[in-house]
Design a protein around this motif. Structure first.
Motif, short mmCIF file in Angstrom:
data_model
loop_
_atom_site.label_atom_id
_atom_site.label_comp_id
_atom_site.label_asym_id
_atom_site.label_seq_id
_atom_site.Cartn_x
_atom_site.Cartn_y
_atom_site.Cartn_z
N GLY A 439 0.97 -0.44 0.13
CA GLY A 439 -0.48 0.31 -0.18
C GLY A 439 0.76 1.31 0.31
N LYS A 440 2.27 1.31 0.74
CA LYS A 440 2.44 2.20 0.65
C LYS A 440 3.20 2.65 -1.18
CE LYS A 440 1.90 3.04 4.80
NZ LYS A 440 0.80 4.19 5.13
N THR A 441 3.45 1.78 -2.12
CA THR A 441 4.37 2.31 -3.17
C THR A 441 3.13 3.49 -4.22
OG1 THR A 441 4.74 -0.52 -3.24
CG2 THR A 441 4.55 1.36 -5.10
N LYS A 442 4.39 4.21 -4.91
CA LYS A 442 3.78 5.31 -4.95
C LYS A 442 3.05 4.16 -6.43
CE LYS A 442 7.88 8.51 -4.48
NZ LYS A 442 8.86 9.31 -5.51
N MET A 443 1.85 4.79 -6.38
CA MET A 443 1.26 4.90 -7.40
C MET A 443 1.41 4.63 -8.76
SD MET A 443 -2.43 4.46 -8.87
CE MET A 443 -2.56 3.88 -9.97
N PHE A 444 2.47 6.15 -9.27
CA PHE A 444 3.06 6.23 -10.96
C PHE A 444 4.51 6.98 -9.95
CE2 PHE A 444 -1.17 8.27 -10.83
CZ PHE A 444 -2.05 7.72 -11.96
N SER A 445 4.80 5.25 -11.23
CA SER A 445 6.14 5.00 -11.50
C SER A 445 7.56 6.39 -12.47
CB SER A 445 7.01 3.50 -11.55
OG SER A 445 5.93 3.64 -12.63
N VAL A 446 6.36 6.79 -12.69
CA VAL A 446 7.32 7.72 -13.83
C VAL A 446 7.86 9.16 -12.81
CG1 VAL A 446 5.28 9.55 -13.22
CG2 VAL A 446 6.59 10.09 -15.89
N THR A 458 0.36 7.78 -3.32
CA THR A 458 0.96 6.09 -2.56
C THR A 458 -0.63 5.15 -2.85
OG1 THR A 458 -0.13 5.79 -0.64
CG2 THR A 458 2.02 6.83 -1.24
N ILE A 459 -0.15 3.67 -3.09
CA ILE A 459 -1.57 3.17 -3.47
C ILE A 459 -2.80 3.22 -2.20
CG2 ILE A 459 -2.32 0.97 -3.56
CD1 ILE A 459 0.20 0.29 -5.05
N ASP A 460 -1.98 3.59 -1.63
CA ASP A 460 -2.99 3.43 0.24
C ASP A 460 -3.76 4.96 -0.21
OD1 ASP A 460 -2.35 1.26 0.93
OD2 ASP A 460 -1.26 2.05 2.39
N GLN A 461 -3.20 6.34 -0.65
CA GLN A 461 -3.99 7.26 -0.44
C GLN A 461 -4.39 6.73 -2.10
OE1 GLN A 461 -0.43 9.81 -1.05
NE2 GLN A 461 -0.12 10.24 0.26
N TRP A 576 3.30 3.80 -16.45
CA TRP A 576 4.02 4.25 -15.28
C TRP A 576 2.61 3.93 -14.08
CZ3 TRP A 576 8.16 5.66 -15.84
CH2 TRP A 576 8.55 5.82 -17.94
N GLY A 577 2.70 2.43 -13.99
CA GLY A 577 1.49 2.16 -12.40
C GLY A 577 2.68 1.70 -11.55
N PRO A 578 2.10 1.19 -10.71
CA PRO A 578 3.35 0.58 -9.51
C PRO A 578 4.03 -0.12 -9.51
CG PRO A 578 0.77 0.94 -8.75
CD PRO A 578 0.48 0.98 -10.13
N VAL A 579 5.10 -0.12 -9.30
CA VAL A 579 6.49 -1.28 -9.36
C VAL A 579 6.83 -1.99 -8.26
CG1 VAL A 579 8.81 -1.82 -10.24
CG2 VAL A 579 7.05 0.81 -11.56
N ILE A 580 6.31 -3.06 -8.45
CA ILE A 580 5.84 -3.79 -6.81
C ILE A 580 7.32 -5.18 -7.62
CG2 ILE A 580 5.03 -5.98 -5.31
CD1 ILE A 580 2.36 -3.99 -5.65
#
Length: 634
Positions: A439-446, A458-461, A576-580
């Motif tokens: 959930g703390k991962t950035k929503m955008f990787s750009v 973030t994904i959580d936000q 440019w989505g979340p990178v996991i």
């Protein structure tokens, strides 16, 4: 007295009793006018047999002679500036084409003529003569030529066919001076009449031809050439957009698109999908092969200068341009962009057949706003691709290409599938990532752009944003409703639908998605960014939105808003989505969705050039596709 064979036999059998005889000076058999055209559409005008005679006085989509709207410029004689060197007006630009004069402009232009022939009248007497003409309403929209020793000559009221020409047979050629614009004014038919007079007897014959319909392309036709705007200059926005063009070239070549990319460079309007819709008109040529004229259909946006470059850059051999008139700027401007016009591939369903495919367009059903009436009338008047309207009132820009596409699918009942944006799948990706502890991962990787910081949410936000959740619930509901319309009209089943993960976000009163406002304000004040990017871009509105308070656009770059480069090659905007775990979860999901449908997906970065302007790869590009298959064949 010379006797006929029958009279001599009578004398031999009956002695002095003479049977009736035919005088040597008796009149020859009556001369009968017989005019033929390519009724069976095989490229030949048959003057023997009945192949081109049966049904010559009727016309249908499947049978009947066809002629072309000869609005290309084979000799490249059309000017774009006047004697004073100043640019011509839009109206004057549109007036020049091969059918604007009474001359056949070279051998190439002659190939654009639909041929007719008179059946030779070997017994025509010396006093025989003939006339040919186009009758009825078609006389104002078609021009007839006659081929003589000196070449092709326009037929006039004074044109007479001599006895010698009638004996030998005459070749004629017919051209259309325009496409059908309103069936109530002209339905596209042209009746050509031949009259022959010998002595006191006159006979006539008529043949009905129909101008080839103006047809839009569909995705079962292979891409042959790309069209894109290339911004001139050396500033940051220009460099980013030029890189997009370079990457597009590379991807097109990899996909087997051999012709060089057409680059619009004059007006700075990056939305190459929106100011033009490539179309075509075709018949069978004399050699039996398809004879096609591409016709670039300019958007019904009279103040959009980029459409002028269609005349200035593209018009030429086998390439014409059509623009509608009578469009007021007060009409729903964004709905008139051609990204709001897509074409369902050919299908038959419910007793109706669309051998050349069927147009879809978006309308705002909540307000009753539709694309310009002049354009709707022109498209419907072609008689083959009767437009189907979908509800795009939930989208801020309001274009059908934002959420739906059509993909080749050999072996399926129709040979194609429907691709749709799937907000539910997009939200599930985020919920699954959160559940897995990301959930703390950035929503955008750009990364950031020219001093503008990268998005930080973030994904959580994102999941906690009530408006965004509501936006995607709304998008899912509206997409489902539109999909039901498509299923009802085409017969497509759920098994023939490709669902592509997507996310949407609402707009604001300023006409721009809230998360995009900083960049648009930045580029709006930059000398590097052309005025057209703002004035004619996706984000333009005529005042504040008049629809519902929630109108959305793509949050993550819209994957369905990409380009079909080949039967199995698809170009999507980079996610440019979340990178996991080192992988973009949206890219993985999008790739999997298309791979399951038989496509290899490539990606191109459009985040700061198109995505933040409320468009994607499809909005910024266009394609010329293979139009050689006869439109009357399923």
């Amino acid at each position: 007295m010379r006797l006929s064979g029958r009279a001599a036999l009578a004398v031999g059998l009956a002695g002095a009793v003479l049977a009736p005889v035919t005088p040597a000076f008796a009149a020859p058999p009556p001369v009968t006018a017989d005019l033929r055209a390519d009724v069976d559409r095989n490229g030949r005008v048959d003057i023997t047999g009945t192949g081109d005679q049966t049904g010559e006085d009727t016309w249908s989509a499947g049978r009947g002679a066809v002629f072309l709207p000869n609005i290309d410029d084979d000799a490249k004689r059309c000017r774009t500036t006047g004697p004073d060197g100043k640019p011509l007006s839009d109206a004057k630009l549109a007036k020049c084409n091969d059918a604007a004069d009474t001359t056949v402009n070279g051998a190439a232009d002659a190939k654009d003529l639909a041929r007719l022939r008179t059946v030779p009248m070997a017994q025509a007497p010396k006093d025989a003569s003939g006339t040919v003409r186009v009758t009825g309403k078609g006389a104002k929209h078609a021009r007839l030529f006659i081929k003589r020793a000196g070449g092709w000559t326009a037929v006039t009221a004074k044109t007479t066919l001599t006895a010698a020409e009638l004996r030998a047979g005459v070749e004629l050629g017919l051209e259309g001076t325009d496409v059908v614009r309103d069936r109530a004014v002209w339905d596209g038919s042209a009746v050509v009449e031949l009259k022959v007079t010998a002595g006191s007897t006159t006979t006539s014959d008529k043949v009905t031809l129909h101008v080839a319909p103006l047809l839009t392309q569909h995705h079962l036709q292979r891409a042959q050439r790309m069209l894109v705007t290339e911004i001139q200059g050396k500033g940051p926005f220009s460099r980013a957009q030029q890189k997009f063009v370079k990457d597009l070239d590379t991807q097109a070549k990899k996909a087997g698109v051999k012709q060089s990319t057409v680059k619009f460079t004059k007006y700075g309007d990056i939305w190459a999908q929106d100011f033009v819709e490539p179309a075509y008109a075709g018949m069978t040529g004399e050699d039996g092969r398809p004879r096609t004229i591409r016709i670039m259909l300019r958007s019904a946006q009279p103040d959009r200068e980029a459409g002028r470059e269609l005349f200035e850059k593209l018009r030429g051999p086998d390439m014409g341009v059509v623009q509608v008139t009578g469009v007021k700027d007060s009409e729903e401007w964004t709905l008139n962009s051609m990204g709001n016009l897509e074409t369902i591939p050919p299908y038959t369903h419910g007793g109706r057949s669309y051998p050349a495919g069927r147009i879809i367009m978006g309308e705002r059903k909540d307000t009753g706003s539709k694309p310009a009436k002049a354009m709707r009338t022109l498209l419907a008047s072609q008689g083959l691709q009767n437009p189907l309207f979908l509800d795009t009132s939930w989208l801020h820009v309001g274009h059908v290409d934002e959420f739906v596409q059509f993909l080749p699918a050999p072996g399926t009942p129709r040979g194609w599938r429907i691709g749709v944006a799937d907000p539910d799948a997009g939200m599930k990706l985020l919920r699954d990532a959160k559940a897995a502890g990301h959930g703390k991962t950035k929503m955008f990787s750009v990364k950031g752009f020219e001093g503008m910081p990268a998005p930080k949410e973030t994904i959580d936000q994102t999941l906690a944003d009530k408006k965004l959740r509501a936006d995607n619930a709304l998008a899912a509901k509206r997409i489902k409703a539109n999909l039901e319309v498509l299923k009802r009209e085409t017969g497509v089943t759920d098994a023939e639908i490709v669902r592509v993960p997507a996310l949407f976000t609402r707009g604001t009163d300023e006409g721009v998605a809230a998360d995009r406002m900083p960049l648009l304000r930045r580029i709006g004040g930059s000398a590097d960014t052309p005025e057209a990017v703002r004035e004619y871009g996706q984000q333009r509105e005529l005042g504040k939105p008049t629809g519902p308070s929630v109108m959305t656009s793509a949050y993550v770059p819209g994957a369905v808003n990409g380009v079909l480069l080949g039967p199995d090659r698809y170009l999507a905007p980079r996610q440019w989505g979340p990178v996991i775990g080192g992988k973009d979860i949206f890219t993985q999901a999008v790739t999997a969705a298309y791979r399951k449908a038989g496509f290899k997906v490539s990606y191109i970065d459009d985040y700061y050039t198109y995505h933040l302007g409320m468009g994607e790869v499809h909005c910024g590009t266009n394609t010329l596709r293979d139009t050689t298959k006869p439109w009357w064949r399923p």
